[in-house]
Enzyme design. Structure first.
Site, PDB file in Angstrom:
ATOM      1  N   HIS A   1       0.872  -1.340  -0.081  1.00  0.00           N
ATOM      2  CA  HIS A   1      -0.132   0.129   0.176  1.00  0.00           C
ATOM      3  C   HIS A   1       1.115   1.145  -0.176  1.00  0.00           C
ATOM      4  CE1 HIS A   1      -2.705   2.837   1.671  1.00  0.00           C
ATOM      5  NE2 HIS A   1      -3.671   2.163   1.507  1.00  0.00           N
TER       6      HIS A   1
ATOM      7  N   ASP B   1       3.299  -4.641   7.858  1.00  0.00           N
ATOM      8  CA  ASP B   1       2.107  -3.560   7.497  1.00  0.00           C
ATOM      9  C   ASP B   1       0.786  -4.287   7.771  1.00  0.00           C
ATOM     10  OD1 ASP B   1      -0.182  -2.365   6.696  1.00  0.00           O
ATOM     11  OD2 ASP B   1       0.471  -1.552   4.825  1.00  0.00           O
TER      12      ASP B   1
ATOM     13  N   GLN C   1      -4.491  -4.954   7.179  1.00  0.00           N
ATOM     14  CA  GLN C   1      -5.443  -5.756   6.596  1.00  0.00           C
ATOM     15  C   GLN C   1      -5.349  -7.031   7.689  1.00  0.00           C
ATOM     16  OE1 GLN C   1      -7.795  -5.229   4.301  1.00  0.00           O
ATOM     17  NE2 GLN C   1      -7.161  -3.361   3.932  1.00  0.00           N
TER      18      GLN C   1
ATOM     19  N   LYS D   1     -10.399  -0.369  10.509  1.00  0.00           N
ATOM     20  CA  LYS D   1     -10.812  -1.579   9.548  1.00  0.00           C
ATOM     21  C   LYS D   1     -10.905  -2.785  10.647  1.00  0.00           C
ATOM     22  CE  LYS D   1      -7.396   0.008   6.252  1.00  0.00           C
ATOM     23  NZ  LYS D   1      -7.955   0.535   5.065  1.00  0.00           N
TER      24      LYS D   1
ATOM     25  N   CYS E   1      -4.697   2.516  -3.774  1.00  0.00           N
ATOM     26  CA  CYS E   1      -3.438   2.851  -3.091  1.00  0.00           C
ATOM     27  C   CYS E   1      -2.357   1.934  -3.259  1.00  0.00           C
ATOM     28  CB  CYS E   1      -3.396   3.426  -1.683  1.00  0.00           C
ATOM     29  SG  CYS E   1      -4.723   4.792  -1.212  1.00  0.00           S
TER      30      CYS E   1
HETATM   31  C1  LIG Z   1      -2.372  -2.719   3.445  1.00  0.00           C
HETATM   32  C2  LIG Z   1      -2.732  -1.139   4.061  1.00  0.00           C
HETATM   33  N1  LIG Z   1      -1.867  -0.495   4.545  1.00  0.00           N
HETATM   34  C3  LIG Z   1      -2.047   0.730   5.180  1.00  0.00           C
HETATM   35  C4  LIG Z   1      -3.037   1.128   5.174  1.00  0.00           C
HETATM   36  C5  LIG Z   1      -3.509   2.675   5.605  1.00  0.00           C
HETATM   37  O1  LIG Z   1      -4.242   2.755   6.813  1.00  0.00           O
HETATM   38  P1  LIG Z   1      -4.728   3.941   7.068  1.00  0.00           P
HETATM   39  O2  LIG Z   1      -5.210   4.852   6.022  1.00  0.00           O
HETATM   40  O3  LIG Z   1      -5.808   3.621   8.138  1.00  0.00           O
HETATM   41  O4  LIG Z   1      -3.711   4.842   7.853  1.00  0.00           O
HETATM   42  C6  LIG Z   1      -4.282   0.610   4.461  1.00  0.00           C
HETATM   43  C7  LIG Z   1      -5.652   0.917   4.371  1.00  0.00           C
HETATM   44  O5  LIG Z   1      -6.204   1.159   3.391  1.00  0.00           O
HETATM   45  C8  LIG Z   1      -4.172  -0.694   3.916  1.00  0.00           C
HETATM   46  O6  LIG Z   1      -5.028  -1.392   3.611  1.00  0.00           O
END
Ligand SMILES: Cc1ncc(COP(=O)(O)O)c(C=O)c1O
Length: 405
Positions: A122, A199, A202, A225, A363
């Site tokens: 992401h 990360d 998910q 999430k 993203c």
């Molecule tokens: C795999 C992953 N990493 C990071 C993020 C970023 O999370 P946040 O927007 O809550 O900071 C997301 C959110 O879409 C994600 O799916």
């Protein structure tokens, strides 16, 4: 403990609403999940009954709110089996958690030091490292993804070297649903002396996470999430790692002493929680975790897998449809393309039938370019979704297929 999806649904007020005259089918869970009453009420209750700033006062409300805030930290510790609450930093989201680590490590990055990332990351786990490329001369190395969506472990082996400072890897792709073998990846990174950040944005909601068993140095995830509120995330760091990491933001609460001549910083986790933290949001996240602890998480895992299998089978029946990522053990996220149809058009037609899915690059532009697309449609499932909803989705998609062809 039993798992009854229809009983669970009653705990999520929003699931009772209609969209465009149809019952809502919410399949945008990978972007953000809906909230149970337990979370809504915990947040409302603290604001109604005991709200004050944390860690500062000696009065009753301050003490009650501080206790609730620190109880939430303990709930997070349990969720990921961290050794101690000192290893749990509250942030405003998963993104901020990754930025704290990248900026902290960045302070000692030398030109030519390498950061290894996968192509399926992401942007939140790419851009903070790109800052180190721009500002410190770091080199970003990319690990490839195999045709089935799994992480190419051979490519990982090739990219890791003695120059690697950090391996920054997703624990579950938000597009492919892939769950890489992170335990093996961590062992490989250890062998070259690199730190590892996972990360878990998910994974935290879809997997049972044990940071001690994984031996990750850092683990980042987000509250919204995980059936919690927005504005709250978590950075786990091994105690020794956090102690060695320079602070990110400066302000109140993160200091030990401030004099005209100099400043000393507080110990973790407070060193990374400058200013008034997202108090109500942290308490909301704690409530979400406590709510999850009352559910049968093994049964929920089986339910989400059943939803995924039903959806994969249904999508295989749609002419010209390509699913992106079918790696073994994947999570309940299904990205797909429909020949001749723009993902935005698919999402809009589905919305008219009450079905909420996401369309876009999610993203994850390096992954989009690897897949040879600029965007995809994406359906993602949560514990409150039903097999009947998958059938509604499949029917809506067939309608979209015939309208767009
Ligand atoms: C795999 C992953 N990493 C990071 C993020 C970023 O999370 P946040 O927007 O809550 O900071 C997301 C959110 O879409 C994600 O799916």
């Amino acid at each position: 403990m039993t798992f009854d999806v229809h009983a669970i649904r009653k705990e999520f007020p929003i699931l009772g609403r209609q969209v465009n005259g149809r019952p809502l089918v919410y399949f945008d869970n990978a972007a953000s999940a809906q909230k149970p009453l337990a979370v809504i009420e915990a947040m409302s209750s603290v604001m109604r009954g005991s709200y004050a700033n944390v860690h500062r006062g000696l009065h009753t409300l301050a003490n009650e709110t501080t206790q609730a805030y620190e109880d939430a930290r303990e709930a997070v510790r349990r969720l990921i089996n961290a050794r101690s609450v000192e290893e749990i930093v509250f942030t405003k989201g998963g993104t901020e958690a990754i930025n704290i680590v990248a900026a902290g490590i960045g302070a000692s990055i030398q030109p030519g030091d390498e950061i290894v990332l996968s192509v399926m990351e992401h942007h939140s786990n790419i851009v903070p490292w790109n800052f180190l490329r721009e500002r410190r001369g770091a080199v970003l190395k990319w690990v490839e993804v195999l045709p089935d969506g799994s992480l190419d472990m051979e490519s990982l082996g090739k990219q890791l070297s003695r120059k690697t400072r950090v391996l920054a890897l997703t624990h579950m792709s938000n597009v492919l649903g892939t769950v890489p073998d992170v335990k093996r990846a961590i062992e490989m990174a250890r062998a070259v002396g690199a730190d590892v950040l996972l990360d878990g944005c998910q994974a935290a909601v879809n997997l049972s996470v044990d940071v001690q068993a994984l031996d990750a140095d850092y683990y980042a995830f987000t509250g919204h999430k995980l059936y919690g509120p927005t504005g709250i995330g978590v950075l786990y760091g091994k105690r020794a790692k956090l102690e060695a990491l320079p602070p990110f933001e400066g302000g109140g609460e993160m200091i030990e002493t401030v004099t005209r001549e100099g400043i000393t910083y507080n110990a973790p986790p407070h060193r990374f929680e400058a200013g008034t933290p997202p108090i109500v949001e942290a308490i909301g996240l704690g409530a979400a975790i406590q709510w999850l602890e009352r559910q049968d998480r093994a049964a929920i895992g089986r339910h989400k897998q059943a939803l995924l299998e039903r959806a994969v089978a249904a999508l295989h029946g749609v002419n010209g449809l390509r699913i992106h990522g079918l790696a073994a053990g994947k999570g309940p996220v299904l990205a797909f393309s429909l020949e001749g149809a723009h993902p935005h058009d698919i999402a809009q037609i589905l919305d008219r039938q009450g079905v909420a899915i996401r369309a876009g690059h999610h993203c994850a532009q390096p992954l989009m370019s690897h897949l040879g697309v600029s965007a995809t449609a994406r359906a993602s499932f949560a514990l409150y979704n039903t097999l009947d909803e998958i059938d509604v989705f499949a029917e809506a998609l067939s309608k979209a297929r015939s309208m767009l062809s």
